[in-house]
Design a protein around this motif. Sequence first.
Motif, PDB file in Angstrom:
ATOM      1  N   ARG A 261       0.825  -1.197   0.000  1.00  0.00           N
ATOM      2  CA  ARG A 261       0.000   0.000   0.000  1.00  0.00           C
ATOM      3  C   ARG A 261       0.867   1.258   0.000  1.00  0.00           C
ATOM      4  N   THR A 266      -3.786   9.161   2.623  1.00  0.00           N
ATOM      5  CA  THR A 266      -5.155   8.719   2.875  1.00  0.00           C
ATOM      6  C   THR A 266      -5.969   8.846   1.592  1.00  0.00           C
ATOM      7  N   ASP A 301      -9.194   1.071  -1.061  1.00  0.00           N
ATOM      8  CA  ASP A 301      -8.907   0.284   0.133  1.00  0.00           C
ATOM      9  C   ASP A 301      -7.691  -0.611  -0.065  1.00  0.00           C
ATOM     10  N   ASP A 305      -3.839   2.681   3.434  1.00  0.00           N
ATOM     11  CA  ASP A 305      -4.156   2.138   4.758  1.00  0.00           C
ATOM     12  C   ASP A 305      -5.401   2.785   5.348  1.00  0.00           C
ATOM     13  N   GLU A 306      -5.700   3.999   4.923  1.00  0.00           N
ATOM     14  CA  GLU A 306      -6.873   4.713   5.430  1.00  0.00           C
ATOM     15  C   GLU A 306      -7.674   5.253   4.254  1.00  0.00           C
ATOM     16  N   ILE A 308     -11.331   7.503   3.564  1.00  0.00           N
ATOM     17  CA  ILE A 308     -12.389   8.315   4.170  1.00  0.00           C
ATOM     18  C   ILE A 308     -13.408   8.666   3.096  1.00  0.00           C
ATOM     19  N   CYS A 322     -15.802   2.177   6.015  1.00  0.00           N
ATOM     20  CA  CYS A 322     -14.815   3.246   6.165  1.00  0.00           C
ATOM     21  C   CYS A 322     -15.473   4.400   6.907  1.00  0.00           C
ATOM     22  N   HIS A 344      -9.755  15.637   8.352  1.00  0.00           N
ATOM     23  CA  HIS A 344     -10.054  14.386   9.050  1.00  0.00           C
ATOM     24  C   HIS A 344      -9.022  13.288   8.806  1.00  0.00           C
ATOM     25  N   ALA A 345      -8.147  13.459   7.836  1.00  0.00           N
ATOM     26  CA  ALA A 345      -7.196  12.399   7.479  1.00  0.00           C
ATOM     27  C   ALA A 345      -6.153  12.204   8.566  1.00  0.00           C
ATOM     28  N   GLY A 346      -5.749  10.958   8.747  1.00  0.00           N
ATOM     29  CA  GLY A 346      -4.697  10.645   9.701  1.00  0.00           C
ATOM     30  C   GLY A 346      -3.310  10.769   9.116  1.00  0.00           C
ATOM     31  N   ASN A 347      -3.208  10.971   7.804  1.00  0.00           N
ATOM     32  CA  ASN A 347      -1.920  11.145   7.135  1.00  0.00           C
ATOM     33  C   ASN A 347      -1.751  12.591   6.685  1.00  0.00           C
TER      34      ASN A 347
END
Length: 466
Positions: A261, A266, A301, A305-306, A308, A322, A344-347
């Motif tokens: 990945r 994200t 996906d 890894d993430e 949204i 998701c 909102h993204a974690g990356n």
Amino acid sequence: MKSNDNCGIQRFEKGRLRSVSRTVVQEYPLRLTVNDRDLATLVASPHQLNFLVAGFLRNQGFVSSLTDILTLGVCADFGAARVQLKGEIPERLSPTLTSGCGTGITFALPHPPAPAPLKVRFPPVSPAAVFSLMQDLQRRAEQYRSHGGIHSAAVGDGRRLLLYAEDLGRHNTFDRIAGEALFKGIDLAGKILVTSGRISTEMVGKAARLGIALIASRTSPTDMAVRLCQEAGITLIGYLRGENFEVYTHPEGLLAPRHERIPGVTGVILAGGESRRMGSDKSLLPLNGARFIEHVHHLLDELFDEVILVTNSPSLYGDLPCPKVPDIYYRQGSLAGIHSGLCHAGNERIFVVACDMPFLSGAAIRRICAETGTAEVVIPRSASGLEPLHALYGKSCIPAIEEVLDSGERRIVSFFPRSRVVELPAAALADIDPEGLSFRNINTPEEYFALRDRSLLPANPEAASG
């Protein structure tokens, strides 16, 4: 499929002969008469012969739908099948002996249409789905395990097995599947075909005419089969055994394994449009057994890894696995969706796509995401212009986006002068997507029906406007 023929044989085992009973494969000649004309004798296994006959006629190009067949009758006692077609069959046919078991046969029509390349890029298939379908095939191949000599084939959609066939001839298994699909109204376009036998050129020709997107075999393909799959746009897999296989053509038809990945990014899907021209929610339109948004999510996906989903109607997508997040700047267009995805993204970076882009290419997305450095936006340019809904954005863009949204501006490109933007020219993706299909979306019923009919959609000049 069960056989009643048992044979007393001598089995040599541990240095001596002993008498045993062995079930043997039944070989059944079926004389085929079409429009009162003796056409061929099919040597096959004696079950579901109506599927075999219909599929044979379909794969030879004599019929394309059930409406082309006026009557089809099989008399098993006399080994005869009679078919009356709506149209005529050519006066002169050139039979060709093929490499099929027991010597297969195919006909060269006066002007045979060459299998055309697949016109629609179907969603890529995960290796796990291919392994699963082959395992299902092996579980069903009971007769092969009991006495050998039987070939089997199956068709699946990446989630489940749809059709299964077995026969003493590997070509016959393809014909049986084509015939059963014809009777049951199952569209084979974009499906996965797995087989126990070797893949030869005439088998690829049959699969290509049916719209099969991926062929996998436990053994090897021929050189001509490889060339034809390359030309037809079919992903060809050989030596599928255990947890390994070899990909001969179009590896982009397979999803990347999870350990490959794209790091630090994200995937963001925007599903906030009003679909005015379509008349209904575009993201929920069906295509090849799933909804548009499911195809898009499935690809992202496997790449990230993430993932949204930005939507103000989360209840519509409750079964999508998701996070669903709303606009922070409510209903301010795609730019607000990008802003919400970034927040909102974690990356640190996000790759943004729309929910109605059925031609997305994992390879193209990977190439765009591979552009690193100090760029805050990496955006490809197509013949239609910049493609902001197929682009990479960094969190450092948030202040610039908020500034233009606060001013009432909604165009995505409006914040670009305030950010470090890298444009990828069309040539950068030409080897992966020479026609720019990745950037096309679906806006009208006409475009949707054209997609379902596997026709190339017209260029969409609005795809780049955001």
